[in-house]
Design an enzyme around this catalytic site. Structure first.
Site, PDB file in Angstrom:
ATOM      1  N   CYS A   2      32.280  36.659  46.798  1.00 48.81           N
ATOM      2  CA  CYS A   2      31.431  35.501  47.100  1.00 48.81           C
ATOM      3  C   CYS A   2      30.233  35.590  46.158  1.00 48.81           C
ATOM      4  O   CYS A   2      30.044  36.580  45.476  1.00 48.81           O
ATOM      5  CB  CYS A   2      30.931  35.546  48.538  1.00 48.81           C
ATOM      6  SG  CYS A   2      32.256  35.550  49.733  1.00 48.81           S
ATOM      7  N   TRP A  73      34.386  32.997  49.146  1.00 55.99           N
ATOM      8  CA  TRP A  73      35.833  33.184  48.998  1.00 55.99           C
ATOM      9  C   TRP A  73      36.262  33.851  50.301  1.00 55.99           C
ATOM     10  O   TRP A  73      35.872  34.985  50.591  1.00 55.99           O
ATOM     11  CB  TRP A  73      36.146  34.091  47.808  1.00 55.99           C
ATOM     12  CG  TRP A  73      37.617  34.166  47.502  1.00 55.99           C
ATOM     13  CD1 TRP A  73      38.363  33.281  46.793  1.00 55.99           C
ATOM     14  CD2 TRP A  73      38.524  35.178  47.929  1.00 55.99           C
ATOM     15  NE1 TRP A  73      39.677  33.675  46.721  1.00 55.99           N
ATOM     16  CE2 TRP A  73      39.816  34.835  47.429  1.00 55.99           C
ATOM     17  CE3 TRP A  73      38.403  36.340  48.673  1.00 55.99           C
ATOM     18  CZ2 TRP A  73      40.946  35.613  47.644  1.00 55.99           C
ATOM     19  CZ3 TRP A  73      39.542  37.121  48.898  1.00 55.99           C
ATOM     20  CH2 TRP A  73      40.787  36.751  48.387  1.00 55.99           C
ATOM     21  N   ASN A  97      27.954  38.999  50.666  1.00 57.83           N
ATOM     22  CA  ASN A  97      29.133  39.132  49.807  1.00 57.83           C
ATOM     23  C   ASN A  97      29.709  40.513  50.082  1.00 57.83           C
ATOM     24  O   ASN A  97      29.027  41.519  49.946  1.00 57.83           O
ATOM     25  CB  ASN A  97      28.734  39.016  48.326  1.00 57.83           C
ATOM     26  CG  ASN A  97      29.911  39.379  47.409  1.00 57.83           C
ATOM     27  OD1 ASN A  97      31.060  39.168  47.790  1.00 57.83           O
ATOM     28  ND2 ASN A  97      29.626  39.959  46.267  1.00 57.83           N
ATOM     29  N   GLY A  98      30.977  40.551  50.518  1.00 58.81           N
ATOM     30  CA  GLY A  98      31.626  41.836  50.796  1.00 58.81           C
ATOM     31  C   GLY A  98      32.398  41.749  52.095  1.00 58.81           C
ATOM     32  O   GLY A  98      32.680  40.668  52.592  1.00 58.81           O
ATOM     33  N   GLU A 468      51.228  41.327  30.948  1.00 55.46           N
ATOM     34  CA  GLU A 468      49.976  40.553  30.970  1.00 55.46           C
ATOM     35  C   GLU A 468      50.273  39.072  30.767  1.00 55.46           C
ATOM     36  O   GLU A 468      49.669  38.205  31.412  1.00 55.46           O
ATOM     37  CB  GLU A 468      49.009  41.080  29.923  1.00 55.46           C
ATOM     38  CG  GLU A 468      47.738  40.267  29.765  1.00 55.46           C
ATOM     39  CD  GLU A 468      46.940  40.075  31.056  1.00 55.46           C
ATOM     40  OE1 GLU A 468      47.202  40.760  32.066  1.00 55.46           O
ATOM     41  OE2 GLU A 468      46.062  39.200  31.059  1.00 55.46           O
ATOM     42  N   LYS A 472      49.227  35.935  33.328  1.00 52.85           N
ATOM     43  CA  LYS A 472      48.452  34.771  32.858  1.00 52.85           C
ATOM     44  C   LYS A 472      49.118  33.481  33.304  1.00 52.85           C
ATOM     45  O   LYS A 472      48.498  32.578  33.831  1.00 52.85           O
ATOM     46  CB  LYS A 472      48.379  34.801  31.327  1.00 52.85           C
ATOM     47  CG  LYS A 472      47.129  34.992  30.570  1.00 52.85           C
ATOM     48  CD  LYS A 472      45.856  35.149  31.277  1.00 52.85           C
ATOM     49  CE  LYS A 472      45.768  36.468  31.903  1.00 52.85           C
ATOM     50  NZ  LYS A 472      45.020  37.123  32.705  1.00 52.85           N
ATOM     51  N   GLU A 475      49.200  32.943  37.299  1.00 52.59           N
ATOM     52  CA  GLU A 475      47.935  32.807  38.036  1.00 52.59           C
ATOM     53  C   GLU A 475      47.245  31.471  37.778  1.00 52.59           C
ATOM     54  O   GLU A 475      46.447  31.028  38.599  1.00 52.59           O
ATOM     55  CB  GLU A 475      46.987  33.960  37.747  1.00 52.59           C
ATOM     56  CG  GLU A 475      46.370  33.998  36.371  1.00 52.59           C
ATOM     57  CD  GLU A 475      45.336  35.127  36.240  1.00 52.59           C
ATOM     58  OE1 GLU A 475      44.606  35.401  37.189  1.00 52.59           O
ATOM     59  OE2 GLU A 475      45.290  35.722  35.161  1.00 52.59           O
ATOM     60  N   HIS A 491      70.216  45.454  34.353  1.00 52.09           N
ATOM     61  CA  HIS A 491      70.284  46.221  35.608  1.00 52.09           C
ATOM     62  C   HIS A 491      69.899  45.373  36.813  1.00 52.09           C
ATOM     63  O   HIS A 491      69.603  45.904  37.882  1.00 52.09           O
ATOM     64  CB  HIS A 491      69.388  47.463  35.508  1.00 52.09           C
ATOM     65  CG  HIS A 491      69.802  48.399  34.409  1.00 52.09           C
ATOM     66  ND1 HIS A 491      70.927  49.181  34.469  1.00 52.09           N
ATOM     67  CD2 HIS A 491      69.266  48.610  33.192  1.00 52.09           C
ATOM     68  CE1 HIS A 491      71.065  49.868  33.348  1.00 52.09           C
ATOM     69  NE2 HIS A 491      70.072  49.542  32.537  1.00 52.09           N
ATOM     70  N   LYS A 590      37.118  35.512  40.632  1.00 51.62           N
ATOM     71  CA  LYS A 590      36.969  36.258  39.385  1.00 51.62           C
ATOM     72  C   LYS A 590      36.814  37.751  39.620  1.00 51.62           C
ATOM     73  O   LYS A 590      37.370  38.558  38.898  1.00 51.62           O
ATOM     74  CB  LYS A 590      35.740  35.753  38.612  1.00 51.62           C
ATOM     75  CG  LYS A 590      35.534  36.461  37.282  1.00 51.62           C
ATOM     76  CD  LYS A 590      36.679  36.221  36.335  1.00 51.62           C
ATOM     77  CE  LYS A 590      36.525  36.959  35.037  1.00 51.62           C
ATOM     78  NZ  LYS A 590      37.747  36.870  34.202  1.00 51.62           N
TER      79      LYS A 590
HETATM   80  C1  AGP Z   1      43.341  38.539  35.662  1.00 54.37           C
HETATM   81  O1  AGP Z   1      43.396  37.327  34.948  1.00 54.37           O
HETATM   82  C2  AGP Z   1      42.666  38.391  37.007  1.00 54.37           C
HETATM   83  N1  AGP Z   1      41.437  37.717  36.925  1.00 54.37           N
HETATM   84  C3  AGP Z   1      42.616  39.704  37.760  1.00 54.37           C
HETATM   85  O2  AGP Z   1      43.908  40.271  37.754  1.00 54.37           O
HETATM   86  C4  AGP Z   1      41.629  40.754  37.196  1.00 54.37           C
HETATM   87  O3  AGP Z   1      42.088  41.227  35.956  1.00 54.37           O
HETATM   88  C5  AGP Z   1      41.563  41.918  38.197  1.00 54.37           C
HETATM   89  O4  AGP Z   1      41.075  41.414  39.419  1.00 54.37           O
HETATM   90  C6  AGP Z   1      40.652  43.064  37.713  1.00 54.37           C
HETATM   91  O5  AGP Z   1      39.347  42.598  37.540  1.00 54.37           O
HETATM   92  P1  AGP Z   1      38.279  43.559  36.793  1.00 54.37           P
HETATM   93  O6  AGP Z   1      38.784  43.757  35.405  1.00 54.37           O
HETATM   94  O7  AGP Z   1      36.990  42.826  36.871  1.00 54.37           O
HETATM   95  O8  AGP Z   1      38.254  44.856  37.555  1.00 54.37           O
END
Ligand code: AGP
Length: 595
Positions: A2, A73, A97-98, A468, A472, A475, A491, A590
């Site tokens: 948050c 969030w 936040n938490g 990766e 991308k 998500e 497999h 984020k």
């Molecule tokens: C990746 O696009 C996501 N935003 C998410 O997987 C992110 O990489 C993950 O939460 C780790 O975040 P950080 O690098 O801030 O620890």
């Protein structure tokens, strides 16, 4: 997960609070609210939904020069008006936040004392627990209350008997503070305050802040006055804006040449030796994209330095009773430096006495402050939820570290190391060449857009890139995608390949080209539609792929630095074609600062 903000000063606080929350919406955006002292009472206005709905509710303004704000969030309690913050009683209000993990036992205790609850949130419990502890002395009451909390929190609090003052503290969640010409401010993250200042206080865990209109006082966890030094963020306000791009994500994709160059230059000048003697084994732990950077680092460190590397998802590492050995070194990778699972993994390694290194992008973040040694990346603010430039600068830093380890281990001569470093320094220009393929990539996204499934295959470093790339796409476009080691297809996964199934084959490694080619032909034989990513100058037999994208030649170990910008653009255009919210994808935030 948050965002919280607070302001006390001479100006009307509402525009400052809302402006700060806007910059923090990337941290969560399913509801928002403010509490402002209007001169006679503290008025709370909050709502489910995006910040724009809160602005609508506040269109007639709200007078007052002291207030707090929150963008949420959801963790406990679905997004709703009643679950949105601030929460409080008739004596105080706060934003959080938490996660207060022991909120249900605290709630039970409070119910016995006659408290009732209207929301399903842990935050309301925290507010009422603080109320139960409040004896008129904010600092001692806060200390008493939080001594009962388990979990993570950054809190901003207004007691109604001193409504021009904000109290704040953090434990496991980020918090910054600043005294500026406009007044005193707090926020969860730097972008919220960048337009006012680049000089911030970074409170330590357990410290309590007392914020008044022209002063910020700090109290240590024992309640004694403490001195704090400011740090200066190397980010400008416009750097945190979109810079003319339609989305933060596209801006950040195009920033890669510049920020990779800055990171590489920094690592070339500041020798990135991790320790006096190389570790016997390196443990890497992270989440999401950062974990994928760790997987790529494993390949580079083992191949160049000959040091065994174990990569763990942080949320697994912290609960699987890992076995530590003499000579271990622990690296935690995190863009935000606040990811709860990664922070917990770091603390577990520290508790075991293992030397710890934090590779982080945000200065002064919790991981940066708690690791024994910190290696910064220089991606600047990464606002889009989908991590792009941060991944590439993590690779640049980790490859530089791999080279340094190889020299230290006697596996690379200085000349060989210099060759690798010069190749690394040449990558930004090659990234630019890859970005010039955006039109072709957008076409590819269009051709494959009809399918709700997509597979990414690769071998070695290409498999690291495939993982990766898959994250991308899924998500931000919500297309179901998965990465599969190309050699593993037969497999099981190949049973899912039917006529027209999109398969992105990443085959950039010369030594593995033939093997990868046969995997591609296996896919073609089942009717799969293939997008092939390979190096320039590699002869590709006619009919191998429906779409062919070539990256400039570079050392095989470095290829993800070029493959990923392509795949990031592929994901971006797929998401645009599907009308998705690229910068704020559903269900995501984020920085995952809760478990
Ligand atoms: C990746 O696009 C996501 N935003 C998410 O997987 C992110 O990489 C993950 O939460 C780790 O975040 P950080 O690098 O801030 O620890």
């Amino acid at each position: 997960m948050c965002g919280i903000v607070g302001y006390s000063g001479k100006k009307s606080c509402l525009p400052i609070l809302l402006g700060g929350l806007e910059k923090l919406e990337y941290r969560g955006y399913d509801s928002a609210g403010v509490a402002v002292y209007d001169g006679s009472k503290v008025k709370t206005v909050k709502t489910q939904g995006r910040l724009v709905l809160l602005r609508e509710k506040l269109r007639n303004g709200l007078p007052g020069t002291c207030g707090i704000g929150h963008t949420r969030w959801a963790t406990h309690g679905a997004p709703s008006d009643v679950n949105s913050h601030p929460h409080g009683t008739d004596r105080l209000t706060l934003v959080h936040n938490g996660i207060i993990e022991n909120y249900s036992e605290l709630k039970e205790e409070l119910t016995q004392k006659g408290y009732s609850f209207i929301s399903q949130t842990d935050t309301e419990v925290a507010a009422k627990f603080l109320d139960a502890c409040y004896d008129g002395d904010p600092i001692s009451s806060i200390r008493k209350a939080v001594s009962h909390f388990r979990g993570s929190y950054a809190l901003a609090i207004i007691f109604f008997d001193r409504p021009n003052t904000i109290y704040a503290l953090r434990q496991g969640s980020p918090l910054i503070a600043a005294d500026t010409e406009e007044g005193s401010m707090i926020a969860s993250d730097i972008p919220a305050l960048l337009e006012y200042t680049r000089d911030f206080y970074l409170p330590d865990e357990g410290e309590i802040l007392e914020i008044t209109e022209n002063n910020i006082r700090f109290f240590d966890s024992g309640g004694n006055p403490a001195e704090k030094k400011k740090v200066t963020a190397n980010w400008s306000a416009e750097a945190a804006e979109k810079g003319g791009y339609p989305h933060f994500m596209l801006k950040e994709i195009y920033e890669q040449p510049e920020v990779v160059s800055l990171t590489v230059k920094t690592y070339l000048t500041e020798k990135c030796k991790l320790s006096e003697k190389p570790a016997k084994r390196i443990l890497i732990s992270a989440c999401g994209t950062a974990m994928h950077a760790g997987i790529a680092a494993k390949q580079a460190i083992e191949e160049l330095a000959g040091i065994p590397v174990v990569v763990d998802i942080a949320s697994e590492f912290r609960y699987r009773s890992p076995v530590f050995c003499e000579g271990d070194q622990f690296i935690v990778i995190s863009q935000s430096g606040e990811t709860a699972d990664s922070l917990a993994a770091l603390r577990l390694a520290k508790k075991a006495g293992i030397p710890t290194i934090g590779l982080v992008n945000v200065q002064g973040s919790s991981i940066a402050r708690e690791a024994d040694h910190v290696l910064y990346t220089y991606a600047g603010p990464e606002i889009a939820v989908a991590s792009t430039k941060a991944y590439n600068v993590q690779l640049a830093a980790l490859f530089a570290v791999s080279i340094a380890l190889a020299v230290q281990n006697g596996r690379l001569s200085e000349e060989e190391a210099d060759w690798y470093l010069s190749e690394l320094a040449a990558m930004p220009e090659k990234i630019k060449k890859v970005l010039a393929l955006e039109k072709e990539v957008a076409e590819a996204a269009k051709r494959f857009n009809a399918s709700d499934h997509c597979f990414f295959i690769g071998r070695g470093m290409d498999y690291a890139a495939a993982q990766e790339s898959s994250l991308k796409l899924k998500e931000i476009s919500y297309i179901h995608s998965e990465a599969c080691a190309a050699g593993e297809l037969k497999h099981g996964t190949i049973s899912l390949i039917t006529e027209g199934t999109p398969v992105v084959a990443i085959a950039t490694h010369p030594r593995l080209w033939e093997k990868s080619l046969s995997n591609i032909l296996e896919v073609r034989a089942r009717g799969g539609a293939v997008l092939l990513v390979c190096q320039e100058n590699v002869p590709v037999p006619e009919g191998t792929a429906d779409i062919l994208l070539r990256i400039p030649s570079c050392p095989p170990l470095f290829t993800p630095m070029l493959t990923l910008p392509l795949m990031q653009l592929y994901a971006y255009h797929s998401a645009i074609l599907r009308g998705c919210d690229v910068d704020k994808p559903r269900n995501l935030a984020k920085s995952v600062t809760v478990e």
